[in-house]
Motif scaffolding. Sequence first.
Motif, short mmCIF file in Angstrom:
data_model
loop_
_atom_site.label_atom_id
_atom_site.label_comp_id
_atom_site.label_asym_id
_atom_site.label_seq_id
_atom_site.Cartn_x
_atom_site.Cartn_y
_atom_site.Cartn_z
N ALA A 1 0.39 -1.04 -0.05
CA ALA A 1 0.11 0.11 -0.41
C ALA A 1 0.64 0.66 -0.03
O ALA A 1 1.80 1.36 0.87
CB ALA A 1 -1.46 -0.20 1.57
N LEU A 2 0.85 2.37 -1.47
CA LEU A 2 1.15 3.76 -1.39
C LEU A 2 0.12 3.96 0.09
O LEU A 2 -0.73 4.62 -0.94
CB LEU A 2 1.65 3.78 -2.19
CG LEU A 2 1.71 5.08 -2.26
CD1 LEU A 2 3.40 5.22 -1.89
CD2 LEU A 2 1.27 5.79 -3.78
N LEU A 3 0.51 5.21 0.71
CA LEU A 3 -0.03 5.27 2.06
C LEU A 3 0.31 7.45 2.55
O LEU A 3 1.33 7.34 2.04
CB LEU A 3 -0.40 5.23 3.50
CG LEU A 3 -0.72 3.40 2.66
CD1 LEU A 3 -0.97 3.06 4.47
CD2 LEU A 3 -2.72 3.22 2.64
N VAL A 4 -1.05 8.23 2.30
CA VAL A 4 -0.43 9.52 2.60
C VAL A 4 -0.73 9.32 4.13
O VAL A 4 -1.80 8.76 4.72
CB VAL A 4 -1.52 10.73 2.10
CG1 VAL A 4 -1.26 11.40 2.55
CG2 VAL A 4 -1.06 10.22 0.19
N THR A 5 -0.40 9.91 5.45
CA THR A 5 -0.43 10.27 6.38
C THR A 5 0.27 11.27 6.97
O THR A 5 1.06 12.20 5.92
CB THR A 5 -0.09 8.82 7.00
OG1 THR A 5 -0.18 8.43 7.90
CG2 THR A 5 1.60 8.09 7.16
N HIS A 6 0.55 11.01 8.50
CA HIS A 6 1.39 12.71 8.78
C HIS A 6 2.00 11.27 9.60
O HIS A 6 2.07 10.55 11.10
CB HIS A 6 0.08 12.63 10.44
CG HIS A 6 0.83 13.65 10.16
ND1 HIS A 6 1.17 14.15 11.96
CD2 HIS A 6 0.65 15.45 10.40
CE1 HIS A 6 1.67 15.35 12.24
NE2 HIS A 6 1.15 16.06 10.93
N GLU A 7 3.03 12.58 10.41
CA GLU A 7 4.57 11.51 11.12
C GLU A 7 5.25 12.85 11.58
O GLU A 7 5.35 14.04 11.22
CB GLU A 7 5.79 11.54 9.60
CG GLU A 7 6.16 9.97 9.14
CD GLU A 7 5.93 8.92 10.48
OE1 GLU A 7 7.04 9.18 11.30
OE2 GLU A 7 5.09 8.21 9.94
N PRO A 8 4.80 13.05 13.29
CA PRO A 8 5.41 13.89 13.85
C PRO A 8 6.34 14.98 13.88
O PRO A 8 7.83 13.90 12.95
CB PRO A 8 5.91 13.13 15.24
CG PRO A 8 5.23 11.57 15.20
CD PRO A 8 5.20 11.68 13.37
#
Length: 531
Positions: A415-422
Amino acid sequence: MIRNPILPGFHADPSICRVGDTFYIATSTFEWYPGVRIHRSTDLANWEFAAAPLDRAALLDMRGNPDSGGIWAPCLSHADGLFWLVYTDVKRLDGAFKDAHNYITCAERIEGPWRDPWYVNSSGFDPSLFHDEDGRKWFVNMRWNHRGKGTGGNPKHASFDGILLQEWSPSQGLTGECSSIYDGTDRGLTEAPHLFRRNGWYYLTTAEGGTGYGHAVTMARSRDIRGPYETHPDKFLLSAADAPDHPIQRTGHGQYVEGPDGTLWHTFLMGRPIAGPDGQGRFCPLGRETGIEKVVWGDDDWLYLEGGGLLVREEVPHDADSPLPQPSAYDFAEGLHHDFQWLRHPHPDRLFRTGLDGLTLIGRESIGSWFEQSLVARRQQHLAYRAETTLDVMPGDYQHAAGLTTYYNRHKFHALLVTHEPGMGRVLTIQSCPGNWPDCALEHPLDAPVPLAEGPVDLAVEVDHATQQFYWRQGGDWQAIGPVLNAAVISDEGGRGEHASFTGAFVGLVAYDTSGQAREARFDRFSYVPA
């Protein structure tokens, strides 16, 4: 020519019937919702989607069903002016028990509405309904013996305890004696019974040898519906078990039908294995597909393949041609196209909605959940293809992600995903489970997340036989992201292997929010283009 498969991609366990000049095929869907897919054709070469009957909770609720559980081997028939559909909902795959519940529903039209089901029994799976000439109906299924040594991952012959027959009616359910009518051959794993009648004989076809490379269609017959049944002089009508180089493998589990012009046909499931990424081994990324072959009656009143032997043909001479591959583009403005399915859930409004603004996925449980997962996907139907989408999402933290996935089950996906990294904000990442059952450990093939600007982002994947590559762009040219990945794991043979993997590769859209906040992600479009 009819080119096999006639239903490419994951379309397993084909049950065929004819009403007038129209043929109908029902295939298994396992954990994918809605349950059962029915296609129709008037020439046996060109097939169109007709219905997905099990589309509400009263007919099917698979929340909690295991991977490759759910709908096994439906049987479609027509009698008394009605379409009849028999199906199994398998609640357990592993271990000694199966917990396989069998139901019957019916409808006046193939498109429905399909009535709430009759529960029949739970003694085994792969049931069928035979309508005899005297108007009586007979329910036929294999019996599962939990005292045997079989498990979901490695079935043994002792667990497949013969074929059962009992009379059934809508008003009284099962009545009269329950008879065990056939134990099968030494190939074992006897399942998927279908009965038909001709020239005073009752003919029984079964699937044997497991659904892998030892698969076969076995025939038997009797003058009395309760037996005894004698086995075909060749044992099998078709099988590729002794021909490992034949391009069509895993042939078995089908049904006989007569055309309005007197031609005779038999469906079967099949696989098209290709070499792994290192050129070794073989795997079927398209899962178990549906094929068809001409058959003939011999002078001995036994059925044989038209071309002789046990091997089916890639191309079957006919007066119609199978269609060529076509690209597909979806904008979701008019709803979810029938090419797409989701997992297990009878209430899709909990998972997604469609409209002029596209497809909105509501982030629910993780990508590996068996209960409430927002994943909408279509079958891979070609050995090479490119899929694209445009995603607009603003994840709140790393527990929220959305993107594009190639997916088989909870332990076989990329899966190629858009997420959030601190400390970074919105990023692109890749998550994979490359067949690492039973731990299903999540892997991260990217060296580091890729930062994103605000606004929509385009995502793509190219699959080429045993390999795949993800791509992305945001206001510029397409860029590859991450390494070339192993597509071979997203197949029947990947992970646990063919005897515990009964579906096929999908490509589609996913969102999760494991914080429980149900944050959303919007997809403007989706395209699938065969290479």
